[in-house]
Write a protein that holds these residues in place. Structure first.
Motif, PDB file in Angstrom:
ATOM      1  N   GLN A   1       5.310  17.595  -6.898  1.00 45.16           N
ATOM      2  CA  GLN A   1       6.111  18.051  -5.760  1.00 45.16           C
ATOM      3  C   GLN A   1       6.547  19.508  -5.963  1.00 45.16           C
ATOM      4  O   GLN A   1       6.484  20.318  -5.045  1.00 45.16           O
TER       5      GLN A   1
ATOM      6  N   MET B   1      15.109  14.552  -7.568  1.00 45.92           N
ATOM      7  CA  MET B   1      14.086  15.340  -8.283  1.00 45.92           C
ATOM      8  C   MET B   1      14.709  16.627  -8.821  1.00 45.92           C
ATOM      9  O   MET B   1      14.444  17.029  -9.956  1.00 45.92           O
TER      10      MET B   1
ATOM     11  N   GLN C   1      -2.104   0.842  -8.924  1.00 45.60           N
ATOM     12  CA  GLN C   1      -1.742  -0.374  -8.218  1.00 45.60           C
ATOM     13  C   GLN C   1      -2.688  -1.516  -8.514  1.00 45.60           C
ATOM     14  O   GLN C   1      -2.324  -2.684  -8.466  1.00 45.60           O
TER      15      GLN C   1
ATOM     16  N   LEU D   1       2.012  -1.187 -12.273  1.00 44.42           N
ATOM     17  CA  LEU D   1       2.983  -0.400 -11.521  1.00 44.42           C
ATOM     18  C   LEU D   1       4.397  -0.989 -11.623  1.00 44.42           C
ATOM     19  O   LEU D   1       5.364  -0.359 -11.213  1.00 44.42           O
TER      20      LEU D   1
ATOM     21  N   MET E   1       0.849  -1.214   0.000  1.00 43.22           N
ATOM     22  CA  MET E   1       0.000   0.000   0.000  1.00 43.22           C
ATOM     23  C   MET E   1       0.867   1.240   0.000  1.00 43.22           C
ATOM     24  O   MET E   1       1.756   1.393   0.835  1.00 43.22           O
ATOM     25  N   ILE E   2       0.603   2.110  -0.959  1.00 42.33           N
ATOM     26  CA  ILE E   2       1.401   3.332  -1.018  1.00 42.33           C
ATOM     27  C   ILE E   2       0.930   4.302   0.058  1.00 42.33           C
ATOM     28  O   ILE E   2      -0.247   4.605   0.155  1.00 42.33           O
TER      29      ILE E   2
ATOM     30  N   LEU F   1       9.544   6.100  -4.631  1.00 38.10           N
ATOM     31  CA  LEU F   1       8.227   6.744  -4.653  1.00 38.10           C
ATOM     32  C   LEU F   1       7.077   5.769  -4.903  1.00 38.10           C
ATOM     33  O   LEU F   1       5.940   6.059  -4.563  1.00 38.10           O
ATOM     34  N   LEU F   2       7.385   4.654  -5.545  1.00 41.19           N
ATOM     35  CA  LEU F   2       6.289   3.811  -6.027  1.00 41.19           C
ATOM     36  C   LEU F   2       6.164   2.470  -5.312  1.00 41.19           C
ATOM     37  O   LEU F   2       5.122   1.825  -5.414  1.00 41.19           O
ATOM     38  N   ASP F   3       7.207   2.018  -4.640  1.00 42.72           N
ATOM     39  CA  ASP F   3       7.131   0.660  -4.076  1.00 42.72           C
ATOM     40  C   ASP F   3       6.901   0.699  -2.571  1.00 42.72           C
ATOM     41  O   ASP F   3       7.162   1.689  -1.932  1.00 42.72           O
TER      42      ASP F   3
ATOM     43  N   ARG G   1       6.233   3.430 -14.840  1.00 43.96           N
ATOM     44  CA  ARG G   1       6.926   3.960 -13.657  1.00 43.96           C
ATOM     45  C   ARG G   1       7.579   5.298 -13.981  1.00 43.96           C
ATOM     46  O   ARG G   1       7.506   6.251 -13.212  1.00 43.96           O
ATOM     47  N   ASP G   2       8.214   5.358 -15.145  1.00 44.83           N
ATOM     48  CA  ASP G   2       8.899   6.601 -15.496  1.00 44.83           C
ATOM     49  C   ASP G   2       7.888   7.747 -15.656  1.00 44.83           C
ATOM     50  O   ASP G   2       8.123   8.855 -15.194  1.00 44.83           O
TER      51      ASP G   2
ATOM     52  N   ASN H   1      -1.355  10.630  -5.318  1.00 48.99           N
ATOM     53  CA  ASN H   1      -1.617   9.442  -4.493  1.00 48.99           C
ATOM     54  C   ASN H   1      -2.852   8.685  -4.976  1.00 48.99           C
ATOM     55  O   ASN H   1      -2.897   7.460  -4.933  1.00 48.99           O
TER      56      ASN H   1
ATOM     57  N   LEU I   1      14.413   7.080  -8.572  1.00 53.25           N
ATOM     58  CA  LEU I   1      13.301   7.613  -7.773  1.00 53.25           C
ATOM     59  C   LEU I   1      12.136   6.622  -7.720  1.00 53.25           C
ATOM     60  O   LEU I   1      11.407   6.559  -6.726  1.00 53.25           O
ATOM     61  N   ALA I   2      11.986   5.862  -8.796  1.00 55.42           N
ATOM     62  CA  ALA I   2      10.806   4.994  -8.895  1.00 55.42           C
ATOM     63  C   ALA I   2      10.628   4.098  -7.661  1.00 55.42           C
ATOM     64  O   ALA I   2       9.553   4.106  -7.048  1.00 55.42           O
ATOM     65  N   PRO I   3      11.649   3.340  -7.255  1.00 57.86           N
ATOM     66  CA  PRO I   3      11.420   2.513  -6.066  1.00 57.86           C
ATOM     67  C   PRO I   3      11.177   3.343  -4.804  1.00 57.86           C
ATOM     68  O   PRO I   3      10.455   2.898  -3.901  1.00 57.86           O
TER      69      PRO I   3
ATOM     70  N   ALA J   1       4.411  13.519   1.179  1.00 55.88           N
ATOM     71  CA  ALA J   1       5.532  14.278   0.642  1.00 55.88           C
ATOM     72  C   ALA J   1       6.056  15.269   1.673  1.00 55.88           C
ATOM     73  O   ALA J   1       5.289  15.901   2.388  1.00 55.88           O
TER      74      ALA J   1
ATOM     75  N   VAL K   1       6.743   8.845 -12.231  1.00 55.41           N
ATOM     76  CA  VAL K   1       7.764   9.628 -11.523  1.00 55.41           C
ATOM     77  C   VAL K   1       7.816  11.047 -12.083  1.00 55.41           C
ATOM     78  O   VAL K   1       7.923  12.020 -11.330  1.00 55.41           O
TER      79      VAL K   1
ATOM     80  N   LEU L   1       5.112  12.860 -10.520  1.00 49.84           N
ATOM     81  CA  LEU L   1       5.370  13.096  -9.090  1.00 49.84           C
ATOM     82  C   LEU L   1       6.343  14.253  -8.885  1.00 49.84           C
ATOM     83  O   LEU L   1       6.201  15.039  -7.949  1.00 49.84           O
ATOM     84  N   ILE L   2       7.314  14.363  -9.766  1.00 43.16           N
ATOM     85  CA  ILE L   2       8.259  15.485  -9.667  1.00 43.16           C
ATOM     86  C   ILE L   2       7.500  16.795  -9.893  1.00 43.16           C
ATOM     87  O   ILE L   2       7.669  17.771  -9.160  1.00 43.16           O
TER      88      ILE L   2
ATOM     89  N   ARG M   1       2.467   7.667   0.756  1.00 41.15           N
ATOM     90  CA  ARG M   1       3.498   8.658   0.534  1.00 41.15           C
ATOM     91  C   ARG M   1       3.019   9.994   1.084  1.00 41.15           C
ATOM     92  O   ARG M   1       2.050  10.563   0.637  1.00 41.15           O
TER      93      ARG M   1
ATOM     94  N   ARG N   1      15.319   9.452 -12.409  1.00 40.60           N
ATOM     95  CA  ARG N   1      13.924   9.005 -12.327  1.00 40.60           C
ATOM     96  C   ARG N   1      13.856   7.501 -12.067  1.00 40.60           C
ATOM     97  O   ARG N   1      13.003   7.023 -11.333  1.00 40.60           O
TER      98      ARG N   1
END
Ligand SMILES: Cc1cc2nc3c(=O)[nH]c(=O)nc-3n(C[C@H](O)[C@H](O)[C@H](O)COP(=O)(O)OP(=O)(O)OC[C@H]3O[C@@H](n4cnc5c(N)ncnc54)[C@H](O)[C@@H]3O)c2cc1C
Ligand SMILES: Cc1cc2nc3c(=O)[nH]c(=O)nc-3n(C[C@H](O)[C@H](O)[C@H](O)COP(=O)(O)OP(=O)(O)OC[C@H]3O[C@@H](n4cnc5c(N)ncnc54)[C@H](O)[C@@H]3O)c2cc1C
Lengths: 377, 411
Positions: free
Chosen positions: B313, A316, B286, B296, A1-2, A375-377, B302-303, B279, A371-373, A6, B306, B309-310, A4, A368
């Protein structure tokens, strides 16, 4: 479950504001575009007296603790300086040395720190020798460190070592029995001909390949916590490059706006054409995003080992900043028309810097991907 | 924009008082959020399309205000809370987080209200502010016309002085909440001969109940209702409805747009648009699979995520950075003037990508029981154009940033 949440911290101290003001003035005064151009073909790419003045102003000690002669403000305090340097294309070994000194600070023994940090504050130039691969993401380290005669010997060549020709000290990334290690090598230990200069796309910058093969060092040249320092220093390198690139993106934007508000075609200032106006606004937005992310990273970073939020912030910042500069440089050339295609047009300086900066400490895609793991895992 | 930034400066030192307050509103939300009414609730204040929805939202806003969580920073004597803005910001944060229904009277709460507080007469404050907060008086905005939208300065609706009345003729369009509103902020031409067309405009706080004003609902892209065309046929309104002086309408209208575009603070608060953030997209991503694998895990997906997300943010951090002048010395008004453009375009692309990620169910819409989250994302994507078009289109925003921030010449 994410889950996150920030981190949105961003702040700026009065001290940083003061540094920013003096840095802006200094870089503008010392590095007008004529001076920058006059240094393109020079040996070192900078003027010794300017570098000496920066040392005298205490900038080389800004990020280092007071016990080593610095002012203890941490590496975040150098951000306004580095941004101004990028803005005026002022090149000195400042960034190179700042990154390397952070490696010593974070990974060195007390002896190593007291041996080297005070001299870096006083202007000794230290350089990271990391790449021996075309790829910042490579896990393999080709350069090796093996025991010999009670000491160690290095074997391998390092690529694109910044400011190598003037460096007093190298921090060499080597594999010791498969483990990444950082080794201190004094320039005086290099054999004749070990340094061969690169021809860089960015003519304001200087870098060389350095062959460390056969150089021997004692055990006390190995950084005690090299592995931990390496993690931090890669991110700090990315952040400082991002910061410098953002300054340069702002310069590209200024130059472009200057042209768009003076050049006329079809009886109108070309800046009135939306085909140019809107992409120029995009440059501003991209540059502003980069700035925001850099100031955020500068807020989080301190002398402690970089935590996950800080790592996210640095990556980032690098991904955003070098892409922003690529875009700014590219459009800046195009919107200058025929002028943009000339060596005389300053857009040339920015588009070339963009190509160089994206490959320092990992390009946008590299960051990026990492960053993926996070932010996403 | 300014509002969030104040938060930035103060948030790190959230005092015991503020923490207590935050706990209080969290608790209040828990006990007072209405149950799912069984009909579709609007994602934004621009989709109030039926009496049923209207009654529901009116009751909700009244409840939020009665509990003291709306208009907290507005003057006490006019129904506000007289407290520092920070409290409202915390309340809004928590209401947003909890996804409570929107406070829909936005043209009053967010634009007309702050305008009246900042520039209105005591009489105007007395007459209008409380009704805005309590949701008793719904407000609408009569700026755009069928032939003049982006080019607002050229609007043609006439307001002619006749004794102690103005006589209005013409039509307005895209009037959000037009059919439910009691008052309209109206921009009309009082002097067709004015040398500069902007000088011929005046600004009114007009009663929608006046004879000669009628509305006709317009169906929107999503299939829902929410705005009207509004017709004025010899409609007579009291001359006292004018705000400021005759001929000063353009300046007042521009001031109003500052609130609308988020470049100036003052709004009463409450959630006006359901917030849909990365989110939410990640949660959806997911659950989606391609050929038995979670999407995912796909490197291209994924790219892309991200990248978003950047951008997100940077957007949120920018809202804080804007409150630290030392970090905005270069192009000082850049973040404030580009906020609408940046935010609304980001959400447009992000929501569009959500539909792409859904795969074939992405082709379904609200009403199909196979649609992902009941078609929430489809509706959210289409609705997002209200923000990239309404309040000044993205292209017009880009012109504004280019001209007012970068100093580029006008078209
Ligand atoms: C490598 C090279 C070789 C060339 N060789 C020759 C040659 O042999 N002989 C020769 O005569 N010419 C030659 N040219 C010139 C070339 O044709 C011009 O550079 C080109 O037409 C653009 O004109 P300009 O440079 O004056 O740019 P400008 O017209 O000043 O344009 C500047 C910028 O404004 C934009 N712009 C201008 N007007 C508008 C508009 N109305 N709407 C939107 N954007 C606009 C342009 O796209 C450009 O980005 C050469 C150019 C190059 C780069
Ligand atoms: C959901 C919604 C709710 C609204 N609510 C209200 C309301 O309550 N009250 C009210 O008065 N109005 C309201 N509006 C109207 C809104 O303000 C206008 O739609 C908007 O200002 C654009 O005007 P227009 O529709 O006439 O489009 P136009 O101005 O005709 O624009 C058409 C296209 O041309 C582009 N364009 C126009 N001028 C330029 C230029 N100079 N440079 C580049 N591109 C340009 C636009 O970006 C757009 O893409 C609402 C709109 C929407 C979508």
């Amino acid at each position: 479950m994410i889950k996150r949440t920030a981190n949105l911290e961003i702040s700026f101290s009065d001290e940083q504001a003061m540094i920013l003001d003096s840095a802006k003035d200094f870089c503008r005064d010392k590095s007008d575009i004529t001076t920058v151009r006059s240094l393109l073909k020079s040996e070192t790419g900078y003027k010794n007296d300017v570098w000496a003045e920066m040392i005298a102003l205490g900038w080389t000690g800004l990020a280092l603790p007071e016990q080593y002669g610095g002012s203890g403000m941490g590496v975040g305090a150098t951000i306004p300086l580095v941004e101004s340097m990028g803005r005026h294309l002022l090149c000195t070994p400042f960034i190179t040395s700042t990154i390397a000194s952070q490696a010593i600070l974070r990974g060195g023994t007390e002896d190593q720190k007291s041996r080297w940090l005070p001299s870096i504050v006083e202007g000794a130039i230290a350089a990271m020798a990391m790449l021996d691969n075309e790829d910042w993401g490579a896990t393999e380290i080709r350069c090796t460190l093996t025991p010999k005669d009670g000491g160690f010997v290095l074997e391998g060549k390092k690529l694109q070592v910044n400011d190598a020709a003037k460096a007093d000290l190298f921090l060499v990334l080597a594999s010791s029995n498969g483990a990444p290690t950082l080794v201190l090598v004094e320039a005086t230990a290099l054999p004749q001909g070990a340094i061969s200069n690169n021809t860089l796309v960015d003519e304001t910058k200087r870098a060389s390949n350095v062959d460390f093969s056969g150089v021997t060092v004692k055990a006390d040249a190995i950084l005690a916590k090299g592995f931990e320092a390496l993690h931090d220093v890669r991110l700090i390198g990315a952040l400082l490059t991002a910061t410098e690139a953002t300054g340069t993106a702002a310069a590209a934007l200024d130059t472009l706006v200057g042209y768009l508000t003076t050049r006329k075609q079809f009886g109108r200032l070309i800046g009135s054409y939306q085909a140019l106006k809107h992409p120029t606004v995009d440059i501003l937005l991209q540059m502003d995003s980069a700035r925001t992310l850099i100031y955020h990273a500068a807020t989080l970073i301190n002398d402690a080992s970089l935590n996950k939020d800080t790592e996210i912030a640095c990556r980032m910042a690098k991904a955003q900043a070098t892409d922003a500069l690529l875009f700014a440089g590219d459009r800046s050339v195009q919107f200058h028309g025929g002028m943009g295609f000339t060596y005389d047009c300053d857009a040339m300086l920015y588009i070339r810097r963009a190509q160089w900066a994206q490959h320092q400490y990992g390009d946008a895609q590299h960051h990026r991907k990492l960053l993926a793991p996070l932010l996403l895992d | 924009m300014k509002e969030n930034s104040q938060l930035a400066g103060q948030q790190s030192i959230e005092s015991a008082e503020l923490s207590d307050f935050r706990r209080g509103i969290i608790d209040w939300i828990k006990h007072n959020t209405p149950a799912d009414p069984g009909f579709l609730l609007p994602q934004t204040f621009m989709e109030v399309g039926s009496e049923q929805v209207l009654d529901f939202l009116r009751e909700w806003q009244h409840k939020v205000w009665s509990a003291g969580y709306l208009g907290m920073a507005w003057p006490k004597q006019y129904g506000g809370g007289g407290m520092p803005r920070l409290f409202q910001q915390i309340a809004d944060e928590e209401m947003k987080r909890a996804r409570v229904p929107i406070c829909f009277n936005v043209i009053g709460l967010g634009w007309a209200g702050p305008l009246i507080i900042d520039t209105g007469t005591d009489f105007e404050k007395e007459a209008y502010l409380k009704g805005i907060l309590s949701a008793e008086d719904i407000w609408c905005q009569g700026f755009s016309e069928p032939n003049h939208g982006s080019d607002l300065g050229s609007i043609q609706t006439r307001a002619e002085r006749d004794g102690d009345e103005y006589v209005i003729n013409g039509s307005k369009i895209w009037t959000t909440l037009g059919n439910y509103a009691k008052y309209m902020i109206l921009l009309a031409r009082t002097d067709a001969q004015a040398e500069r067309r902007y000088n011929g405009l005046s600004f009114f706080l007009a009663p929608m109940g006046a004879n000669g004003i009628s509305t006709s609902p317009i169906q929107k892209l999503t299939g829902e209702y929410g705005f009207t065309e509004t017709f004025f046929t010899d409609a007579r309104i009291p001359a006292s409805c004018i705000m400021g002086e005759e001929g000063h309408g353009w300046r007042i209208a521009m001031h109003t747009l500052q609130y609308e575009r988020g470049a100036e603070a003052g709004a009463a608060g409450g959630v006006s648009i359901l917030s849909i953030v990365m989110n939410d997209l990640l949660k959806m991503a997911q659950e989606v699979e391609r050929d038995g694998q979670p999407l995912l895990q796909d490197p291209i997906t994924r790219d892309n995520l991200v990248k978003f997300l950047i951008e997100e943010q940077a957007l949120y951090l920018g809202e804080r950075r804007v409150g630290i002048p030392a970090l905005c010395r270069d192009y000082p008004n850049s973040l404030a003037l580009s906020g609408k453009l940046r935010g609304t375009e980001f959400f447009r692309r992000m929501r569009q990508y959500a539909l792409t990620l859904q795969g074939t169910p992405g082709a379904l819409y609200v009403g199909d029981d196979q649609a992902v989250d009941g078609g929430f994302w489809q509706r959210a994507y289409l609705n997002n154009f209200s923000t990239t078009i309404g309040g000044g289109t993205s292209q017009v925003q880009a012109n504004i940033v280019g001209e007012h921030v970068l100093g580029l010449p006008k078209d």
